[in-house]
Write an enzyme that holds these catalytic residues in place. Structure first.
Site, PDB file in Angstrom:
ATOM      1  CB  CYS A   1      -6.118  11.621  11.495  1.00 63.61           C
ATOM      2  SG  CYS A   1      -7.419  12.353  10.554  1.00 63.61           S
TER       3      CYS A   1
ATOM      4  CG  ASN B   1      -5.233  10.766  -1.591  1.00 72.27           C
ATOM      5  OD1 ASN B   1      -4.919  11.595  -0.737  1.00 72.27           O
ATOM      6  ND2 ASN B   1      -6.181   9.856  -1.378  1.00 72.27           N
TER       7      ASN B   1
ATOM      8  CG  ASN C   1     -10.548   7.378   4.978  1.00 72.79           C
ATOM      9  OD1 ASN C   1      -9.976   7.707   3.931  1.00 72.79           O
ATOM     10  ND2 ASN C   1     -10.792   8.225   5.956  1.00 72.79           N
TER      11      ASN C   1
ATOM     12  CB  SER D   1     -14.472  13.885   3.090  1.00 64.15           C
ATOM     13  OG  SER D   1     -13.523  14.832   3.509  1.00 64.15           O
TER      14      SER D   1
HETATM   15  C1  LIG Z   1      -7.732  12.991  -3.206  1.00 63.29           C
HETATM   16  C2  LIG Z   1      -8.490  12.402  -2.053  1.00 63.29           C
HETATM   17  C3  LIG Z   1      -8.617  13.121  -0.865  1.00 63.29           C
HETATM   18  C4  LIG Z   1      -9.307  12.583   0.229  1.00 63.29           C
HETATM   19  N1  LIG Z   1      -9.439  13.321   1.376  1.00 63.29           N
HETATM   20  C5  LIG Z   1     -10.151  12.816   2.417  1.00 63.29           C
HETATM   21  C6  LIG Z   1     -10.363  13.576   3.609  1.00 63.29           C
HETATM   22  O1  LIG Z   1      -9.924  14.721   3.718  1.00 63.29           O
HETATM   23  N2  LIG Z   1     -11.059  13.019   4.635  1.00 63.29           N
HETATM   24  C7  LIG Z   1     -11.584  11.751   4.546  1.00 63.29           C
HETATM   25  O2  LIG Z   1     -12.222  11.304   5.478  1.00 63.29           O
HETATM   26  N3  LIG Z   1     -11.423  11.019   3.420  1.00 63.29           N
HETATM   27  C8  LIG Z   1     -10.719  11.521   2.357  1.00 63.29           C
HETATM   28  N4  LIG Z   1     -10.565  10.767   1.216  1.00 63.29           N
HETATM   29  C9  LIG Z   1     -11.155   9.415   1.148  1.00 63.29           C
HETATM   30  C10 LIG Z   1     -12.483   9.424   0.408  1.00 63.29           C
HETATM   31  O3  LIG Z   1     -13.433  10.258   1.030  1.00 63.29           O
HETATM   32  C11 LIG Z   1     -13.045   8.004   0.281  1.00 63.29           C
HETATM   33  O4  LIG Z   1     -13.208   7.472   1.584  1.00 63.29           O
HETATM   34  C12 LIG Z   1     -12.151   7.070  -0.502  1.00 63.29           C
HETATM   35  O5  LIG Z   1     -11.573   7.747  -1.577  1.00 63.29           O
HETATM   36  C13 LIG Z   1     -12.884   5.835  -1.021  1.00 63.29           C
HETATM   37  O6  LIG Z   1     -13.952   6.173  -1.884  1.00 63.29           O
HETATM   38  P1  LIG Z   1     -13.811   6.247  -3.486  1.00 63.29           P
HETATM   39  O7  LIG Z   1     -13.161   4.981  -3.931  1.00 63.29           O
HETATM   40  O8  LIG Z   1     -15.197   6.416  -3.996  1.00 63.29           O
HETATM   41  O9  LIG Z   1     -12.949   7.411  -3.776  1.00 63.29           O
HETATM   42  C14 LIG Z   1      -9.872  11.293   0.122  1.00 63.29           C
HETATM   43  C15 LIG Z   1      -9.754  10.579  -1.080  1.00 63.29           C
HETATM   44  C16 LIG Z   1      -9.080  11.104  -2.165  1.00 63.29           C
HETATM   45  C17 LIG Z   1      -8.979  10.319  -3.434  1.00 63.29           C
END
Ligand SMILES: Cc1cc2nc3c(=O)[nH]c(=O)nc-3n(C[C@H](O)[C@H](O)[C@H](O)COP(=O)(O)O)c2cc1C
Ligand SMILES: Cc1cc2nc3c(=O)[nH]c(=O)nc-3n(C[C@H](O)[C@H](O)[C@H](O)COP(=O)(O)OP(=O)(O)OC[C@H]3O[C@@H](n4cnc5c(N)ncnc54)[C@H](O)[C@@H]3O)c2cc1C
Ligand code: FES
Lengths: 302, 262
Positions: free
Chosen positions: A131, A70, A193, A22
């Site tokens: 959240c 972020n 997350n 997400s």
């Molecule tokens: C720009 C950005 C926006 C994100 N928005 C959400 C979100 O709206 N809801 C959520 O549950 N996680 C959100 N995440 C977290 C990611 O879904 C994920 O849990 C986290 O980035 C770790 O995985 P990764 O290292 O593969 O990115 C966001 C991450 C990034 C980088």
């Protein structure tokens, strides 16, 4: 023949265990030039709240070693916009579409989830419990067992299909939180997350992000995520979906061997927008090369 | 296509391009012009002025890709003007001929080219998309006026390139070449214009926008907000507009100043 079909229970069956995380994959269409969306196990769309949210002011992003911070702040047009404008288009994707639901109060989560119930093609929602709870002074729901249990139980009452709960890593014992949401009827848990982080722009003597602190993601968090997935997989009976820094098939396999039933790809999509499909193909190739008919023999072998 | 009804698909298809560096010209200590070429025999996709590409810095020097404006694009070639600002742009500037660089694009929107008497103002490396725009106007039979501001005498290679498609007015902070002073004080402004387009450091663009507004001329600026994905998926690059927070990577990078609340 390799069979990557992944049944996460409660009616959520994925063609393969690769989902997109997400907030990193938009609503899917942004990536249609790069990925055959119907090759993915599923797409988790960006965080959706009851009311539209304009998110945080810029700067919202800072690169850090092996990762990024972020502070998007859940910018989205609200659940009704999703229902009216996005949902009708997702049926042509040919893959599972999962809605990530966020809220500032238990009631807001419940109401947002309720409005998704009539959308029959949405087989699952992912509850983002990272959240801040406005009523509890902004402390995230997912950082205490009580908060996590409370929001899971309330949404469970209104959401009849698969309920995935996405856990925050910013806790002392993530296994305890996982058990708390399992007790309240979660069908699966996803983790992690983003990790709470911070960076300073020393030239300008100010925080790199407008919100000062933000969420760390990318390869830098992967060892933390793998450790947490391994701990949670040992602690609960429901399927665990692993994510955090996955950038290639090797990384995905790490999570699977630590006990994940499925994985999500997040930040890596920003670097190689075709990476999610490459991981699917990589898992197929891995199974073929190692004489595996499925991932079952290696799942959770650690 | 399956997604034919998606708004996003009215934009040209984006590609992951593996380009070979054919020439890397050091124009100044911190400024390089990279000419890259497709090696699969295909032409470059159209990349009109204002578009940018997401460059994967060589040697994976950075975690994320880096947005760089299209300076010139023709046949199977893409030219980027890169100023050293940190690890990512350093890796690009250090790329030897023959290096393969992955570039994703085209990204973003484009400058308008409907003016009949345009004034183009580029500052520093912001001259890159301004060159692309001047070339587009030249292609329509209009020779635009270009004000090119630099700290000190600009690289001759860029000026020569520009002079083929525009009337060039150089401004330098130190007076080492052309007009000694700010781009907003250039004598070029004495002409009569129906449009101003600008790209450069933020304070310069704001000053240009204010000057255009005072003269009642419409003005387009190209913004450089920090980006992660470049394709409208992460919402990291937003700018406040009269229509709420919009992504610079998809709604921009080019904005008419009447849309901005800066
Ligand atoms: C720009 C950005 C926006 C994100 N928005 C959400 C979100 O709206 N809801 C959520 O549950 N996680 C959100 N995440 C977290 C990611 O879904 C994920 O849990 C986290 O980035 C770790 O995985 P990764 O290292 O593969 O990115 C966001 C991450 C990034 C980088
Ligand atoms: C649409 C767009 C078009 C661009 N076109 C060009 C171009 O044609 N040529 C060119 O040389 N540069 C261009 N830039 C700027 C370029 O992307 C940045 O200089 C680059 O990302 C810096 O990365 P780095 O790894 O070299 O430095 P970093 O170490 O990442 O950053 C060095 C410094 O630059 C700042 N910075 C980081 N990203 C940006 C950014 N996007 N904009 C402004 N400052 C930033 C950082 O805060 C830091 O202070 C463009 C940017 C955008 C958004
Ligand atoms: S950089 Fe990701 S939305 Fe613009």
């Amino acid at each position: 023949m390799v069979n990557l079909t992944t049944d996460l229970g409660a009616g959520l069956v994925l063609a393969n265990p690769v989902l997109t995380a997400s907030g990193t994959f938009g609503y899917g269409s942004e990536y249609a030039d790069f990925v055959e969306l119907d090759r993915l196990g599923g797409i988790i769309v960006k965080g959706t709240t009851l009311e539209p949210r304009e998110g945080n002011p810029g700067p919202r992003m800072a690169e850090t070693p092996g990762g990024m911070l972020n502070a998007v702040g859940l910018q989205n047009k609200g659940v009704d916009y999703f229902v009216e404008h996005i949902y009708p288009q997702t049926s042509s994707f040919g893959t599972q579409v999962i809605v990530n639901v966020s809220g500032a109060s238990v009631d807001a989560y419940v109401e947002a989830a309720s409005r998704l119930v009539p959308l029959e093609d949405i087989k699952a929602i992912e509850l983002n419990i990272s959240c801040p709870n406005v009523k509890q002074g902004g402390m995230a729901f997912g950082t205490t067992c009580e908060g996590a249990a409370q929001v899971t139980a309330a949404v469970r009452k209104v959401w009849p299909r698969h309920l995935m709960v996405k856990l925050s890593p910013n806790v002392t014992s993530i296994a305890d939180i996982a058990r708390a949401v399992e007790e309240q009827g979660a069908d699966s848990v996803s983790l992690i997350n983003t990790l709470l982080g911070m960076a300073v722009d020393v030239e300008h003597r100010r925080a790199a992000l407008s919100t000062i602190t933000g969420g760390l993601s990318g390869p830098a968090v992967r060892p933390v995520a793998v450790r947490m997935v391994w701990q949670v997989a040992k602690a609960v009976g429901i399927p665990v979906v692993g994510l955090g820094g996955i950038a290639c098939v090797r990384d995905a396999l790490e999570f699977i061997m630590a006990g994940a039933s499925a994985v999500q790809i997040g930040t890596a999509n920003f670097i190689d927008p075709a990476v999610s499909q490459k991981v699917v193909e990589g898992l197929e190739a891995y199974c073929r090369d190692h004489g595996l008919a499925s991932l079952e023999p290696i799942r959770g072998i650690i | 296509m399956l997604f034919g009804f998606f708004l996003i698909s009215v934009m040209p298809k984006k590609e992951i391009l593996h380009l070979q560096v054919d020439a890397n010209e050091r124009l100044r200590a911190d400024l390089h012009l990279l000419r890259m070429r497709r090696t699969d025999g295909q032409p470059m996709p159209p990349m009109p002025a204002g578009n940018f590409v997401q460059v994967r810095p060589p040697q994976n020097a950075t975690t994320l890709n880096r947005p760089i404006s299209v300076c010139d694009c023709y046949a199977d070639n893409l030219e980027l003007l890169v100023r050293r600002a940190g690890a990512g742009t350093d890796a690009m500037c250090d790329a030897q001929s023959g290096t393969m660089i992955t570039v994703i694009g085209p990204m973003g929107n484009t400058f308008s080219t409907t003016a009949t008497a345009p004034l183009l103002v580029g500052g520093g490396v912001g001259i890159a998309p301004i060159f692309a725009l001047a070339k587009a106007y030249a292609g329509k039979g209009i020779c635009p006026e270009v004000v090119f501001g630099e700290r000190t005498a600009p690289a001759q290679q860029i000026v020569t390139k520009l002079e083929k498609v525009a009337r060039v007015h150089i401004c330098t902070d130190d007076g080492s070449e052309g007009f000694h002073g700010l781009v907003t004080d250039s004598p070029a402004w004495n002409g009569s214009f129906d449009m101003v387009h600008t790209c450069g450091p933020l304070p310069m663009m704001k000053a240009v926008a204010a000057k255009a507004a005072a003269a009642g001329i419409s003005c387009e600026v190209s913004l450089e907000n920090r980006m992660a994905c470049g394709i409208g998926a992460c919402l990291c690059c937003v700018e406040d507009t009269t229509d709420g927070r919009r992504c610079v990577c998809t709604h921009g990078p080019v904005f008419n100043t009447k849309e901005l609340t800066w």
